[in-house]
Design an enzyme around this catalytic site. Structure first.
Site, PDB file in Angstrom:
ATOM      1  N   ALA A 128       0.912  -1.218   0.164  1.00  0.00           N
ATOM      2  CA  ALA A 128       0.065   0.199  -0.174  1.00  0.00           C
ATOM      3  C   ALA A 128       0.770   1.352  -0.055  1.00  0.00           C
ATOM      4  O   ALA A 128       2.219   1.189  -0.153  1.00  0.00           O
ATOM      5  CB  ALA A 128      -0.859   0.111   1.113  1.00  0.00           C
TER       6      ALA A 128
ATOM      7  N   LEU B  16       1.401   3.523   2.448  1.00  0.00           N
ATOM      8  CA  LEU B  16       2.229   3.661   3.530  1.00  0.00           C
ATOM      9  C   LEU B  16       3.031   2.283   4.166  1.00  0.00           C
ATOM     10  O   LEU B  16       4.002   2.471   5.085  1.00  0.00           O
ATOM     11  CB  LEU B  16       1.157   4.129   4.713  1.00  0.00           C
ATOM     12  CG  LEU B  16       0.352   5.308   4.340  1.00  0.00           C
ATOM     13  CD1 LEU B  16      -0.270   5.743   5.502  1.00  0.00           C
ATOM     14  CD2 LEU B  16       1.345   6.388   3.795  1.00  0.00           C
TER      15      LEU B  16
ATOM     16  N   GLN C 163       3.646  -2.375   3.667  1.00  0.00           N
ATOM     17  CA  GLN C 163       3.469  -3.427   2.969  1.00  0.00           C
ATOM     18  C   GLN C 163       3.302  -4.641   3.950  1.00  0.00           C
ATOM     19  O   GLN C 163       3.697  -4.451   5.218  1.00  0.00           O
ATOM     20  CB  GLN C 163       4.716  -3.611   2.134  1.00  0.00           C
ATOM     21  CG  GLN C 163       5.948  -3.817   2.658  1.00  0.00           C
ATOM     22  CD  GLN C 163       7.264  -3.830   1.781  1.00  0.00           C
ATOM     23  OE1 GLN C 163       7.048  -2.895   0.644  1.00  0.00           O
ATOM     24  NE2 GLN C 163       8.056  -4.764   1.774  1.00  0.00           N
ATOM     25  N   VAL C 164       2.845  -5.756   3.594  1.00  0.00           N
ATOM     26  CA  VAL C 164       2.781  -6.853   4.455  1.00  0.00           C
ATOM     27  C   VAL C 164       3.136  -8.168   4.112  1.00  0.00           C
ATOM     28  O   VAL C 164       3.232  -8.538   2.840  1.00  0.00           O
ATOM     29  CB  VAL C 164       0.852  -7.061   4.592  1.00  0.00           C
ATOM     30  CG1 VAL C 164       0.853  -8.469   5.417  1.00  0.00           C
ATOM     31  CG2 VAL C 164       0.393  -5.952   5.020  1.00  0.00           C
TER      32      VAL C 164
ATOM     33  N   LYS D 284       3.137  -6.265   9.359  1.00  0.00           N
ATOM     34  CA  LYS D 284       2.976  -5.017   8.382  1.00  0.00           C
ATOM     35  C   LYS D 284       4.065  -4.138   8.840  1.00  0.00           C
ATOM     36  O   LYS D 284       4.279  -3.798   9.770  1.00  0.00           O
ATOM     37  CB  LYS D 284       1.688  -4.220   8.972  1.00  0.00           C
ATOM     38  CG  LYS D 284       1.152  -3.193   8.072  1.00  0.00           C
ATOM     39  CD  LYS D 284      -0.101  -2.457   8.592  1.00  0.00           C
ATOM     40  CE  LYS D 284      -0.612  -1.282   7.849  1.00  0.00           C
ATOM     41  NZ  LYS D 284      -1.963  -0.767   8.283  1.00  0.00           N
TER      42      LYS D 284
ATOM     43  N   ASP E 104     -11.508   3.944   6.256  1.00  0.00           N
ATOM     44  CA  ASP E 104     -11.476   3.449   4.995  1.00  0.00           C
ATOM     45  C   ASP E 104     -11.895   2.094   4.760  1.00  0.00           C
ATOM     46  O   ASP E 104     -11.125   1.144   4.376  1.00  0.00           O
ATOM     47  CB  ASP E 104      -9.857   3.570   4.813  1.00  0.00           C
ATOM     48  CG  ASP E 104      -9.174   3.325   3.437  1.00  0.00           C
ATOM     49  OD1 ASP E 104     -10.031   3.787   2.467  1.00  0.00           O
ATOM     50  OD2 ASP E 104      -7.986   2.864   3.398  1.00  0.00           O
TER      51      ASP E 104
END
Length: 611
Positions: free
Chosen positions: A204, A206, A208-209, A224, A355
């Site tokens: 994303a 902001l 990453q996973v 995360k 969101d």
């Protein structure tokens, strides 16, 4: 070959036969003479130029070296360089866009169709310029673009252009991820995890996973990790966003988007702190712990500011019809459960997920230990940001919905405008636009005459008799809604609730449900009625404590209010039952059509919305 003796003899005889002058003796003493060109000023300049070029080369090399060292080791200098580069990209897009819009909007067109087409192409060109700048800058600018993609107040050319930013985030290399992990956790990845997949499963704007196996708990977890550069450059990026939106406001006063930078300035620090996300997840779990619900929130195992370790959940997107059909999950029930979950958050808790796009919602079969009343669980992810509604706004918003549910009449019309003004700062003439944004449908029948607006004329928009009448929005109403929002008349919290309403409606459509389009509105009405009743009950309890429990007037008011609530709520339950019977009948009809065409396999697909 000439020998040295030959040369000596000839020079000796020459010296005996010719009188030696001073000049000749000097020439002969130097050996054979070959004429040379005399040195002029050109040669001197060439030598000087060569020396200057060498000096410039050394100076440039030295300057480049100093610049590189300063960029790598001196943070203020690096920030200045990056700020100039990022500013130039954004400034180029903004200036070219401003010129394009000014030229397009001031041009005369032969027809309205030509004008709309020109406006559309201008929107598209400007959006593409901005998209290129956002992609080049990355970081917070990607987040800005993702936010723009979800704004209903922007032209569709802008939202569709920005939508790919959801999938165009660059991953951080594994080496940088490991460095960040050691910096925040004090240990390398290998000490905490038996296994860590270096390839992220999601990236994303902001963070990453990654999937890993947690050594201490023995669980498969989702790790995360924040992109390392964000914290360093977030302040620069935010200043650039504010500056850019300020330019837009100065060049186009009618376009008010500075609130967008204000929202990001307030909320970005919360999203960059993963301990805040852990607290939000735990609070959401507490809000739902005493009720039967299909909602599931992954367990938080560990949380630091830039590292979050949570339970890993396997599932599919909630709108994956193939997955639902494979696991025999009723898509109608999924849609209604989504509506119940978010209605609980907004109308009863006054604290909701900020969101909730489909990427943050997973579905999986019901687990052995589960509170879900159905054969599935809905998993809510990404709890970095929640919004709250104060009690007054929450109750007035609930009353507005109840007025929209009620049939049109002088009292309900007055209530609609009253609560629309309290909730959204909406003037009488703008009320139909506000109603359209709230309910997702626009033009309505004037079964009851609308009162005139302040200037004595009637509203130019037409309204339906109640929210249960579904018709599409017109372009005129969408434009009016955008204008109202751009002038900062509608509160930001209300816009976020609009976004949540849009999500439930769009998912209901994506799930190809067989119930009525207004079925989710009935769910909302039940939660609104409960919110208003609980507020009235608390108010009356406070009154009873002040005047005594045996006050006849207070007791009569209490039972009257309770009965009105029970009667209204019961009517909604009956309406739900009727709509659900209709939905099952439509599904059964689809099953028989599929059976007739392609047999039992086709019947199953048709009933699942795949045929």
């Amino acid at each position: 070959m000439l020998s040295s003796g030959f040369f000596t003899r000839h020079t000796t005889s020459l010296s005996r036969t010719a009188p030696a002058t001073g000049f000749l003796s000097r020439r002969l003493s130097r050996g054979p003479h070959f004429p040379k060109k005399p040195l002029h000023h050109t040669s001197a300049r060439r030598v000087a130029g060569t020396r200057s070029l060498a000096a410039y080369s050394i100076a440039i090399t030295f300057g480049a070296g100093v610049t590189f060292v300063a960029y790598e080791n001196y943070q203020p200098f690096r920030h200045t360089v990056l700020a100039v580069a990022r500013c130039s990209r954004v400034a180029e897009a903004a200036v070219l866009g401003a010129i394009d819009y000014k030229r397009t909007f001031t041009t005369s067109y032969e027809s309205n169709e030509d004008r709309l087409e020109a406006y559309s192409q201008c929107h598209l060109r400007s959006a593409n310029r901005v998209l290129r700048a956002l992609l080049a800058n990355g970081g917070v600018f990607i987040k800005l673009g993702q936010h723009m993609a979800s704004l209903i107040v922007l032209p569709p050319e802008w939202t569709s252009t920005m939508r790919p930013l959801q999938d165009k985030c660059e991953p951080t290399p594994y080496e940088d991820v490991n460095t960040l992990f050691v910096s925040d956790m004090g240990k390398p990845l290998s000490e905490i995890f038996d296994y860590f997949n270096p390839e992220p499963i999601g990236v994303a704007s902001l963070a990453q996973v990654h999937i890993a196996h947690h050594r201490e708990s023995g669980k498969t977890v989702a790790v995360k990790l924040q992109h390392p550069h964000l914290l360093e450059f977030s302040e620069i990026d935010m200043e650039m966003v504010e500056l850019t939106l300020g330019w837009i406001k100065r060049w186009f006063p009618e376009f008010e988007f500075t609130w967008l930078s204000e929202e990001m300035r307030e909320n970005l620090p919360k999203e960059l702190d993963f301990t805040n996300e852990a607290r939000n997840a735990q609070k959401a779990m507490r809000n739902f712990e005493n009720m039967r619900t299909s909602l599931y929130i992954p367990e938080v195992i560990s949380a630091e500011k830039r590292v979050l370790i949570m339970e890993f959940i396997e599932g599919a997107r909630v709108d994956d019809l193939e997955y639902l059909a494979t696991h025999n999950i009723d898509r109608n029930k999924v849609s209604l459960e989504l509506s119940r979950i978010f209605s609980q958050m907004v109308y009863l808790d006054g604290w909701f997920h900020a969101d909730p796009h489909p990427g943050n919602l997973l579905i999986r079969p019901r687990q052995p230990v589960s509170r879900s009343p159905y054969n599935f669980e809905i998993v809510l992810l990404d709890h970095g940001l929640y919004f709250d509604l104060d009690r007054t706004l929450r109750i007035n918003y609930s009353k507005l919905w109840l007025a929209l549910i009620a049939p049109a009449g002088p009292e309900s019309n007055a209530d609609r405008r009253k609560y629309a003004e309290l909730v959204g700062n909406v003037s009488p003439d703008q009320y139909p636009i506000f109603e359209a944004a709230l309910t997702g449908r626009a033009t309505m029948r004037d079964e009851v005459e609308d009162p005139p607006v302040d200037n004595g004329s009637k509203s130019s928009f037409r309204r339906a008799s109640s929210m249960l009448d579904q018709l599409p929005q017109t372009e005129q109403e969408v434009d009016a809604l955008r204008n109202a929002v751009m002038t900062k008349e509608v509160p930001r919290r209300v816009l976020m609730v609009f976004k949540l309403n849009d999500l439930t409606r769009s998912l209901d459509h994506a799930l190809a449900t067989t119930h009525s389009k207004v079925r989710v509105f009935v769910v909302v009405a039940k939660y609104c009625a409960t919110a208003v009743w609980e507020d009235d009950r608390q108010r009356m309890f406070d009154g009873l404590r002040g005047s005594g429990l045996l006050s006849p007037g207070r007791l009569a008011e209490y039972f009257s209010t309770w009965w009105r609530y029970e009667r209204f709520y019961g009517g909604l339950v009956v309406l739900e039952w009727y709509m659900d019977v209709q939905a099952q009948a439509r599904k059964l009809s689809s099953w028989f059509r599929g059976l007739w065409r392609t047999g039992f396999e086709g019947a199953h697909k048709a009933a699942a919305g795949l045929g």
